[in-house]
Design a protein around this motif. Structure first.
Motif, PDB file in Angstrom:
ATOM      1  N   ILE A 111       0.845  -1.195   0.000  1.00 45.50           N
ATOM      2  CA  ILE A 111       0.000   0.000   0.000  1.00 45.50           C
ATOM      3  C   ILE A 111       0.881   1.246   0.000  1.00 45.50           C
ATOM      4  CG2 ILE A 111      -1.988  -1.051   1.157  1.00 45.50           C
ATOM      5  CD1 ILE A 111      -0.941   0.150   3.785  1.00 45.50           C
ATOM      6  N   GLY A 112       0.275   2.367  -0.343  1.00 47.50           N
ATOM      7  CA  GLY A 112       0.961   3.657  -0.255  1.00 47.50           C
ATOM      8  C   GLY A 112       1.203   4.288  -1.611  1.00 47.50           C
ATOM      9  N   ALA A 113       1.369   5.608  -1.581  1.00 45.02           N
ATOM     10  CA  ALA A 113       1.587   6.381  -2.802  1.00 45.02           C
ATOM     11  C   ALA A 113       3.058   6.499  -3.178  1.00 45.02           C
ATOM     12  CB  ALA A 113       0.985   7.777  -2.645  1.00 45.02           C
ATOM     13  N   SER A 114       3.930   5.755  -2.508  1.00 38.84           N
ATOM     14  CA  SER A 114       5.356   5.852  -2.815  1.00 38.84           C
ATOM     15  C   SER A 114       5.657   5.450  -4.257  1.00 38.84           C
ATOM     16  CB  SER A 114       6.168   4.978  -1.854  1.00 38.84           C
ATOM     17  OG  SER A 114       6.021   5.423  -0.531  1.00 38.84           O
ATOM     18  N   GLY A 115       4.950   4.445  -4.762  1.00 44.11           N
ATOM     19  CA  GLY A 115       5.182   4.038  -6.147  1.00 44.11           C
ATOM     20  C   GLY A 115       4.891   5.166  -7.117  1.00 44.11           C
ATOM     21  N   LEU A 116       3.839   5.943  -6.841  1.00 40.30           N
ATOM     22  CA  LEU A 116       3.526   7.091  -7.684  1.00 40.30           C
ATOM     23  C   LEU A 116       4.586   8.177  -7.539  1.00 40.30           C
ATOM     24  CD1 LEU A 116       1.653   8.602  -9.591  1.00 40.30           C
ATOM     25  CD2 LEU A 116       0.287   9.294  -7.606  1.00 40.30           C
ATOM     26  N   ILE A 117       5.089   8.370  -6.330  1.00 39.88           N
ATOM     27  CA  ILE A 117       6.174   9.331  -6.110  1.00 39.88           C
ATOM     28  C   ILE A 117       7.392   8.950  -6.945  1.00 39.88           C
ATOM     29  CG2 ILE A 117       7.848  10.144  -4.386  1.00 39.88           C
ATOM     30  CD1 ILE A 117       5.536   9.895  -2.317  1.00 39.88           C
ATOM     31  N   PHE A 118       7.775   7.682  -6.887  1.00 36.63           N
ATOM     32  CA  PHE A 118       8.905   7.215  -7.688  1.00 36.63           C
ATOM     33  C   PHE A 118       8.584   7.339  -9.177  1.00 36.63           C
ATOM     34  CE2 PHE A 118      10.447   5.876  -3.715  1.00 36.63           C
ATOM     35  CZ  PHE A 118      11.758   5.436  -3.835  1.00 36.63           C
ATOM     36  N   GLY A 119       7.321   7.124  -9.537  1.00 31.60           N
ATOM     37  CA  GLY A 119       6.920   7.278 -10.926  1.00 31.60           C
ATOM     38  C   GLY A 119       7.089   8.706 -11.411  1.00 31.60           C
ATOM     39  N   TRP A 120       6.628   9.673 -10.632  1.00 30.34           N
ATOM     40  CA  TRP A 120       6.779  11.075 -11.025  1.00 30.34           C
ATOM     41  C   TRP A 120       8.250  11.474 -11.076  1.00 30.34           C
ATOM     42  CZ3 TRP A 120       2.245  13.149  -7.543  1.00 30.34           C
ATOM     43  CH2 TRP A 120       1.045  13.022  -8.265  1.00 30.34           C
ATOM     44  N   PHE A 121       9.040  10.934 -10.167  1.00 28.90           N
ATOM     45  CA  PHE A 121      10.485  11.180 -10.223  1.00 28.90           C
ATOM     46  C   PHE A 121      11.049  10.652 -11.538  1.00 28.90           C
ATOM     47  CE2 PHE A 121      14.913  10.117  -9.481  1.00 28.90           C
ATOM     48  CZ  PHE A 121      15.391  11.205  -8.787  1.00 28.90           C
ATOM     49  N   GLY A 122      10.619   9.445 -11.937  1.00 30.77           N
ATOM     50  CA  GLY A 122      11.062   8.867 -13.199  1.00 30.77           C
ATOM     51  C   GLY A 122      10.635   9.703 -14.391  1.00 30.77           C
ATOM     52  N   VAL A 123       9.406  10.264 -14.329  1.00 31.95           N
ATOM     53  CA  VAL A 123       8.949  11.137 -15.411  1.00 31.95           C
ATOM     54  C   VAL A 123       9.870  12.346 -15.549  1.00 31.95           C
ATOM     55  CG1 VAL A 123       7.094  12.694 -16.146  1.00 31.95           C
ATOM     56  CG2 VAL A 123       6.533  10.422 -15.269  1.00 31.95           C
ATOM     57  N   LEU A 124      10.230  12.951 -14.433  1.00 34.43           N
ATOM     58  CA  LEU A 124      11.077  14.150 -14.466  1.00 34.43           C
ATOM     59  C   LEU A 124      12.468  13.838 -15.009  1.00 34.43           C
ATOM     60  CD1 LEU A 124       9.954  15.610 -11.038  1.00 34.43           C
ATOM     61  CD2 LEU A 124       9.538  16.640 -13.281  1.00 34.43           C
ATOM     62  N   VAL A 125      13.035  12.726 -14.574  1.00 32.76           N
ATOM     63  CA  VAL A 125      14.348  12.324 -15.104  1.00 32.76           C
ATOM     64  C   VAL A 125      14.233  11.989 -16.587  1.00 32.76           C
ATOM     65  CG1 VAL A 125      16.166  10.576 -14.960  1.00 32.76           C
ATOM     66  CG2 VAL A 125      15.204  11.551 -12.863  1.00 32.76           C
ATOM     67  N   GLY A 126      13.150  11.297 -16.949  1.00 42.25           N
ATOM     68  CA  GLY A 126      12.936  10.951 -18.348  1.00 42.25           C
ATOM     69  C   GLY A 126      12.753  12.167 -19.230  1.00 42.25           C
ATOM     70  N   LEU A 127      12.069  13.194 -18.736  1.00 42.06           N
ATOM     71  CA  LEU A 127      11.915  14.425 -19.505  1.00 42.06           C
ATOM     72  C   LEU A 127      13.272  15.028 -19.844  1.00 42.06           C
ATOM     73  CD1 LEU A 127       8.935  16.237 -17.713  1.00 42.06           C
ATOM     74  CD2 LEU A 127       8.943  15.308 -20.024  1.00 42.06           C
ATOM     75  N   ALA A 128      14.163  15.010 -18.854  1.00 40.03           N
ATOM     76  CA  ALA A 128      15.493  15.556 -19.103  1.00 40.03           C
ATOM     77  C   ALA A 128      16.249  14.719 -20.129  1.00 40.03           C
ATOM     78  CB  ALA A 128      16.282  15.628 -17.793  1.00 40.03           C
ATOM     79  N   LEU A 129      16.062  13.410 -20.095  1.00 42.31           N
ATOM     80  CA  LEU A 129      16.771  12.523 -21.013  1.00 42.31           C
ATOM     81  C   LEU A 129      16.267  12.658 -22.439  1.00 42.31           C
ATOM     82  CD1 LEU A 129      16.999   9.271 -18.842  1.00 42.31           C
ATOM     83  CD2 LEU A 129      18.877  10.803 -19.455  1.00 42.31           C
ATOM     84  N   TRP A 130      14.922  12.748 -22.595  1.00 46.70           N
ATOM     85  CA  TRP A 130      14.359  12.712 -23.947  1.00 46.70           C
ATOM     86  C   TRP A 130      13.942  14.077 -24.484  1.00 46.70           C
ATOM     87  CZ3 TRP A 130      13.044   8.349 -20.792  1.00 46.70           C
ATOM     88  CH2 TRP A 130      13.701   7.175 -21.198  1.00 46.70           C
ATOM     89  N   ARG A 131      13.661  15.001 -23.600  1.00 48.31           N
ATOM     90  CA  ARG A 131      13.303  16.335 -24.071  1.00 48.31           C
ATOM     91  C   ARG A 131      14.550  17.181 -24.292  1.00 48.31           C
ATOM     92  NH1 ARG A 131       9.071  20.169 -20.852  1.00 48.31           N
ATOM     93  NH2 ARG A 131       7.801  20.684 -22.655  1.00 48.31           N
ATOM     94  N   ARG A 132      15.464  17.117 -23.328  1.00 50.17           N
ATOM     95  CA  ARG A 132      16.750  17.806 -23.397  1.00 50.17           C
ATOM     96  C   ARG A 132      16.612  19.324 -23.538  1.00 50.17           C
ATOM     97  NH1 ARG A 132      20.166  13.640 -27.309  1.00 50.17           N
ATOM     98  NH2 ARG A 132      19.828  11.803 -25.995  1.00 50.17           N
TER      99      ARG A 132
END
Length: 202
Positions: A116-137
């Motif tokens: 249980i818990g929203a930690s998975g979503l927190i890690f997901g949003w963190f991944g989105v932000l890192v991914g934006l930097a990788l692919w959006r640049r």
């Protein structure tokens, strides 16, 4: 309407969905505690079981206690706010992927327990932000990822190391889902900002 009022109104329109989501988490937990519903036992994710499959959706909404919810609230607000700021048109799509794909992966790979818990979503949003930097640049995306790393990089790393009572599988699955969401949306043209013969960016 003055320029300042328009700016505040626009900021609220962007932030309102996230604020309401966080408020809903507190409301759900309050009702759960006051009515003694034990929602975590009923709807928590139990890996590789049919009765625990509804936890794929319910897991981010349920918490083990007030301290658990309170610990998750600041990163939810900050990381979710950064995703809203950098890619408002993709916020709900990315969030859906983080919840559904992250939950499904957790259901497939996690150790037998109630997750249980929203930690998975927190890690997901963190991944989105890192991914934006990788692919959006873009500078904005890189600054967003840098802010996420500065604020929560150490927490993310420690959250991927084994610890009793912590769903590191849920954390890892959420992070992978967030990276996938950034990659998926960063490379698929659609919507108002699509351009002919150019790759779609978020």
């Amino acid at each position: 309407m003055s320029r300042a009022r328009r700016a505040v109104s626009g900021l609220w329109r962007r932030a309102a969905p996230l604020a309401l989501f966080v408020a809903a988490l507190w409301a759900i937990h309050a009702v759960d505690q006051l009515a003694q519903l034990d929602l975590a036992a009923r709807f928590g994710l139990i890996p590789r079981t049919l009765e625990g499959l509804d936890g794929v959706l319910a897991m981010p909404l349920l918490h083990g206690g007030w301290d658990h919810l309170a610990a998750n609230t600041p990163p939810l607000a900050i990381l979710g706010g950064l995703v809203l700021l950098l890619a408002p048109e993709r916020f709900w799509g990315a969030t859906a992927i983080c919840i559904l794909l992250g939950g499904a992966l957790t259901w497939l790979i996690a150790r037998p327990s109630v997750h249980i818990g929203a930690s998975g979503l927190i890690f997901g949003w963190f991944g989105v932000l890192v991914g934006l930097a990788l692919w959006r640049r873009s500078l904005k995306a890189i600054l967003g990822a840098a802010a996420a790393l500065a604020l929560y990089g150490a927490t993310i790393f420690s959250g991927l190391t084994p610890e009793p009572g912590v769903s590191i599988e849920g954390h890892a699955a959420g992070l992978a889902a967030g990276l996938f969401a950034a990659w998926r949306f960063g490379r698929s043209p659609s919507g108002a900002d699509a351009r002919p013969n150019r790759r779609r960016r978020i």
